[in-house]
Design a protein around this motif. Structure first.
Motif, short mmCIF file in Angstrom:
data_model
loop_
_atom_site.label_atom_id
_atom_site.label_comp_id
_atom_site.label_asym_id
_atom_site.label_seq_id
_atom_site.Cartn_x
_atom_site.Cartn_y
_atom_site.Cartn_z
N MET A 172 -38.01 -3.72 -4.24
CA MET A 172 -38.38 -3.20 -3.03
C MET A 172 -37.74 -4.00 -1.74
SD MET A 172 -41.91 -1.27 -3.60
CE MET A 172 -41.91 0.58 -3.94
N ARG A 173 -38.03 -5.16 -1.76
CA ARG A 173 -37.50 -6.01 -0.74
C ARG A 173 -36.24 -6.15 -0.69
NH1 ARG A 173 -41.85 -11.34 -1.41
NH2 ARG A 173 -43.16 -10.43 -0.16
N MET A 174 -35.50 -6.01 -1.90
CA MET A 174 -33.81 -5.89 -1.84
C MET A 174 -33.58 -4.69 -1.20
SD MET A 174 -32.42 -8.01 -5.24
CE MET A 174 -33.60 -7.29 -6.38
N LEU A 175 -34.36 -3.42 -1.65
CA LEU A 175 -33.76 -2.24 -1.04
C LEU A 175 -34.02 -2.23 0.47
CD1 LEU A 175 -35.49 0.20 -3.67
CD2 LEU A 175 -32.93 -0.35 -3.50
N THR A 176 -34.90 -2.89 0.94
CA THR A 176 -35.13 -2.90 2.29
C THR A 176 -34.39 -3.86 3.27
OG1 THR A 176 -37.23 -4.03 2.00
CG2 THR A 176 -37.39 -1.81 2.25
N GLY A 177 -33.88 -4.78 2.44
CA GLY A 177 -32.99 -5.76 3.24
C GLY A 177 -33.92 -7.13 3.51
N TYR A 178 -34.82 -7.24 3.00
CA TYR A 178 -35.85 -8.05 3.35
C TYR A 178 -35.17 -9.33 2.57
CZ TYR A 178 -39.87 -11.28 3.64
OH TYR A 178 -40.73 -12.34 4.08
N THR A 179 -34.95 -9.05 1.30
CA THR A 179 -34.32 -10.40 0.35
C THR A 179 -32.94 -9.99 0.10
OG1 THR A 179 -36.49 -10.38 -0.54
CG2 THR A 179 -35.09 -11.51 -1.46
N THR A 180 -32.16 -11.10 -0.01
CA THR A 180 -30.59 -10.77 -0.35
C THR A 180 -30.40 -10.74 -1.99
OG1 THR A 180 -29.86 -11.66 1.71
CG2 THR A 180 -28.18 -11.68 -0.15
N PRO A 181 -29.85 -9.97 -2.74
CA PRO A 181 -29.88 -10.08 -4.14
C PRO A 181 -29.02 -11.21 -4.43
CG PRO A 181 -29.05 -7.81 -3.26
CD PRO A 181 -29.14 -8.74 -1.93
N LYS B 131 -25.70 -4.71 -5.91
CA LYS B 131 -25.93 -4.01 -4.56
C LYS B 131 -26.77 -2.86 -4.59
CE LYS B 131 -21.58 -1.07 -4.76
NZ LYS B 131 -20.39 -0.75 -4.10
N ALA B 132 -27.42 -2.58 -3.56
CA ALA B 132 -28.16 -1.51 -3.26
C ALA B 132 -27.61 -0.85 -1.99
CB ALA B 132 -29.38 -1.88 -3.04
N GLU B 133 -27.57 0.80 -2.34
CA GLU B 133 -27.13 1.65 -1.34
C GLU B 133 -28.15 2.55 -1.00
OE1 GLU B 133 -23.80 3.65 -2.64
OE2 GLU B 133 -22.60 2.01 -2.73
N ILE B 134 -28.21 2.82 0.37
CA ILE B 134 -29.08 3.83 0.92
C ILE B 134 -28.21 5.00 1.64
CG2 ILE B 134 -31.12 4.19 2.64
CD1 ILE B 134 -31.97 2.24 0.59
N ALA B 135 -28.43 6.12 1.18
CA ALA B 135 -27.51 7.15 1.82
C ALA B 135 -26.06 6.85 1.68
CB ALA B 135 -28.10 7.72 3.16
N GLY B 136 -25.66 6.17 0.81
CA GLY B 136 -24.09 5.50 0.74
C GLY B 136 -24.02 4.36 1.66
N ILE B 137 -24.88 3.92 2.26
CA ILE B 137 -24.64 2.77 3.10
C ILE B 137 -25.23 1.55 2.30
CG2 ILE B 137 -25.22 1.35 5.26
CD1 ILE B 137 -25.79 4.43 6.30
N GLU B 138 -24.32 0.44 2.17
CA GLU B 138 -24.74 -0.82 1.65
C GLU B 138 -25.71 -1.48 2.46
OE1 GLU B 138 -22.58 -4.31 -0.90
OE2 GLU B 138 -21.42 -2.59 -0.73
N ILE B 139 -26.83 -1.89 1.93
CA ILE B 139 -27.46 -2.51 2.71
C ILE B 139 -27.32 -4.15 3.14
CG2 ILE B 139 -29.23 -3.20 0.87
CD1 ILE B 139 -31.17 -2.27 3.74
N GLN B 140 -26.49 -4.65 2.28
CA GLN B 140 -25.94 -6.01 2.54
C GLN B 140 -24.72 -5.99 3.59
OE1 GLN B 140 -27.61 -8.65 1.97
NE2 GLN B 140 -29.04 -7.12 0.70
N LYS B 141 -23.95 -4.89 3.44
CA LYS B 141 -22.67 -4.94 4.30
C LYS B 141 -23.15 -4.35 5.90
CE LYS B 141 -19.02 -5.32 1.16
NZ LYS B 141 -18.72 -4.39 -0.04
N GLU B 142 -24.00 -3.39 5.71
CA GLU B 142 -24.31 -2.78 7.02
C GLU B 142 -25.76 -2.60 7.15
OE1 GLU B 142 -21.31 0.47 8.55
OE2 GLU B 142 -21.53 0.65 5.97
N PRO B 143 -26.36 -3.74 7.19
CA PRO B 143 -27.90 -3.87 7.27
C PRO B 143 -28.73 -3.09 8.27
CG PRO B 143 -27.01 -5.99 7.97
CD PRO B 143 -25.97 -5.15 7.44
N ILE B 144 -27.93 -3.32 9.50
CA ILE B 144 -28.87 -2.37 10.69
C ILE B 144 -28.65 -0.91 10.38
CG2 ILE B 144 -28.84 -1.95 13.16
CD1 ILE B 144 -29.31 -4.87 12.32
#
Lengths: 241, 255
Positions: free
Chosen positions: A44-53, A57-70
Motif C-alpha cells: 500500500m505504501r508503494m501504491l500511494t507513493g510513500y515508499t519507492t519500490p 512499477k505501480a500505476e494508478i489510472a495509467g499514471i505511473e506513481i514513480q514518474k508522475e507522483p503529483i
C-alpha cells in the motif's frame, strides 16, 4: 485502475514484497489479506507513493506513481495503518489543510468538509482538538481525510482496527456506500469484513501474491470452502522463491 | 504556491497551539530586553562619568556601546533558542506517523520544505519584531544612528534564517526531537567558534574565517553591510534546505 508490474521492495536483505503483479479494475472493492508481516502495508505504501519500490512499477489510472507522483497522488485517498493526525489541530482545520492541498478551495472546500463530517459522524467533535478525541473518532477523522477530495482510488490500511462493534458496522457501511465508481483497496484481518464489503480478494504471504480474483471464482476454485478455509490453505502453501 | 501556503498555515497553527513558540519568543524578548537594559544603564553611567572628560565623552557612542553588543548577544540567544524551534519540524511528523500523510498528499518535497521553512521564519520575525519597542526606546531620548541599528536587525534575521535552515535539516535526520535540537545546536556552535582555530594556526585561515558565523556577524552587528556576509548567510540557508531535500529524497527508498 490500479496495476502493478513486478512490484518489489527489499529492506536490505529482507524481501518485503516480491514481484507482485496485480490488475484491479475500476469499481472493484478489493480485500487485501495476508498474515502480519506479509507485505500488505508495504504494498500500500508503494501504491500511494510513500515508499519507492526497489524495482517494478505501480500505476494508478495509467499514471505511473514513480514518474508522475503529483498527478497520481491527486487520485488517491489513503488511510495508513496509524491514522496520520496532528494532535495540535482541530478536526476541522486538519480537514481544511488536507482539502487545500488536494486542490479544494473556498466554498467547495467548506461544503466538502461538512459533507464528510456528516458522513463519518464527526459533527460532535469537529471543533475539538484531535488530541482530545477518542480512538474511534480519530479513526473516523483518518477516513474523513481520505475521502475528502472524492478520490478515484481509496486505499485503506485496516480501517476498522481499534473500533467498537457499533463503529465497525458504521464504518463498513460507509465504505460500502463509497463504492460504486471508486476503486477501493482495503487491508484487514477480519474475514467477515471481506465477505460483507469486498467483491474481490488478494491474498499475499511472504511478499508474494498467492490468490487474486473475484470471491465467487476463488470459492469455486477451492471447492466452495468458506473464506476462512481458503485463507488458511492459501497461506500454508509453500511460497515459491 | 498555494500548497506552500497551506503548509505554512498548518505549521503556524501547530506552533501557536502549543506553548513552544510562545515560550521561545517570550524568553527571547525577556533575555535580550534584560541585556539591553543593563547595557543602556551602563552606558548612562559611563556618560555621567565621562561628563568631565571631553575627549572620552566625544568617543562615547550609543551604537558602538549598546547596539553592537546587543545584536551580538541576541545572536547567541538565537543560537540557543532556534534549534528548539526547529527540532519538531520533521522529527515530529515521523514520530506521529503524519509523514505518511504528508508524503502521500499531492505535494512536492520542495513545497513541504519551503512551507515549513517559511513558517519558522514567520516565528523568527515575530521574535525579532517583539524587541522593537524597547530597542527603539533610546531614540526618544537621544540620537543614535539609525542605519547601523537596521543592519543589525537585518543581520540577526539572516543569521536566524541560516540557523533555521540548518535546524530543519537536523530535524529531517531523526524522529527524536531532542537529538535534532542537540545536533543542530552543537554543529552551529562549532561553526560559530571555528574561527578560534585561526588564532593558533594559519592552516585554511581564509576558509575557516569564511565558514565561521562569528566573523560574518561581527560586521553586521557593527552596522557594516558587506555583500559577502549577506551571500554567506543566504548560501548557508540554501545549503541547509538543499541537504534537507536530499534527505527527504533518499528516505523515500528506506521507509
Amino acid at each position: 485502475m490500479i496495476r502493478t508490474e513486478n512490484l518489489t521492495k527489499f529492506y536490505g536483505e529482507i524481501r518485503a514484497v516480491y514481484r507482485l503483479n496485480m490488475e484491479v479494475p475500476e469499481g472493484t472493492i478489493l480485500g487485501f489479506l495476508g498474515p502480519n508481516g506479509a507485505g500488505k502495508t508495504t504494498t500500500m505504501r508503494m501504491l500511494t507513493g510513500y515508499t519507492t519500490p526497489s524495482f517494478g512499477k505501480a500505476e494508478i489510472a495509467g499514471i505511473e506513481i514513480q514518474k508522475e507522483p503529483i498527478k497520481a497522488k491527486r487520485l488517491i485517498g489513503y488511510l495508513p495503518e496509524v491514522p496520520p493526525l496532528y494532535p495540535e489541530l482541530k478536526v476541522r482545520s486538519f480537514l481544511e489543510f488536507v482539502g487545500q492541498v488536494k486542490g479544494l478551495r473556498g466554498k467547495e472546500l467548506k461544503n466538502r468538509i461538512e459533507e464528510v463530517v456528516e458522513k463519518t459522524g464527526l459533527e460532535k467533535v469537529a471543533d475539538r482538538l484531535i488530541r482530545n478525541i477518542s480512538k474511534g473518532y480519530r479513526q473516523r477523522v483518518g477516513i474523513a481525510q481520505a475521502i475528502l477530495a472524492d478520490p478515484k482510488v481509496l486505499i485503506l490500511d485496516e480501517p476498522t482496527i481499534g473500533l467498537d462493534p457499533k463503529e465497525i458496522v458504521e464504518i463498513r457501511q460507509l465504505i460500502k456506500s463509497l463504492a460504486g465508481k471508486r476503486t477501493v483497496i482495503l487491508s484487514t484481518h477480519i474475514l467477515q469484513e471481506v465477505t460483507s464489503i469486498c467483491d474481490t480478494i488478494a491474498i499475499i504471504n511472504e511478499g508474494r501474491l498467492i490468490e487474486f480474483g473475484k470471491i465467487e471464482e476463488i470459492e469455486k476454485k477451492y471447492g466452495s470452502a468458506s473464506l476462512e478455509e481458503i485463507y488458511i490453505s492459501a497461506i500454508s502453501k509453500e511460497v515459491k522463491a | 504556491m498555494r500548497n506552500v501556503w497551506a503548509i505554512v498555515k498548518k505549521e503556524l497553527k501547530i506552533y501557536f497551539s502549543s506553548p513552544t513558540a510562545y515560550i521561545i519568543s517570550a524568553l527571547f524578548v525577556l533575555i535580550t530586553g534584560f541585556m539591553f537594559y543593563v547595557m543602556v544603564s551602563n552606558f548612562s553611567i559611563l556618560s555621567v562619568q565621562a561628563g568631565n572628560n571631553p575627549y572620552f565623552s566625544s568617543r562615547l557612542n550609543l551604537n558602538q556601546y549598546v547596539y553592537s553588543p546587543f545584536f551580538s548577544n541576541a545572536a547567541i540567544i538565537l543560537l540557543l533558542l532556534l534549534p528548539v524551534l526547529t527540532m519538531r519540524l520533521f522529527a515530529e511528523e515521523k514520530r506521529q506517523h503524519t509523514d505518511e500523510l504528508l508524503f502521500t498528499l499531492p505535494l512536492t518535497n520542495t513545497q513541504i520544505i519551503l512551507g515549513k521553512y517559511i513558517a519558522s521564519l514567520v516565528v523568527l520575525l515575530v521574535m525579532i519584531v517583539a524587541t522593537v519597542p524597547y530597542a527603539f526606546y533610546p531614540f526618544f531620548l537621544t540620537k543614535p544612528e539609525l542605519a547601523p541599528v537596521l543592519t543589525g536587525y537585518l543581520g540577526i534575521f539572516l543569521l536566524g534564517a541560516a540557523f533555521i535552515a540548518f535546524g530543519l535539516f537536523a530535524s529531517s535526520l531523526t524522529e527524536n526531537q531532542i537529538v535534532a535540537a542537540v545536533f543542530s545546536f552543537g554543529i552551529l556552535l562549532l561553526l560559530w567558534l571555528i574561527y578560534w582555530l585561526t588564532y593558533v594556526s594559519s592552516f585554511l585561515k581564509g576558509f575557516l574565517k569564511y565558514i565561521s558565523f562569528f566573523s560574518h556577524f561581527d560586521n553586521l552587528a557593527r552596522g557594516v553591510v558587506d555583500t559577502s556576509d549577506l551571500v554567506f548567510y543566504i548560501s548557508f540557508a540554501f545549503v541547509g534546505l538543499f541537504l534537507t531535500y536530499a534527505i527527504l529524497e533518499v528516505r523515500r527508498w528506506w521507509r
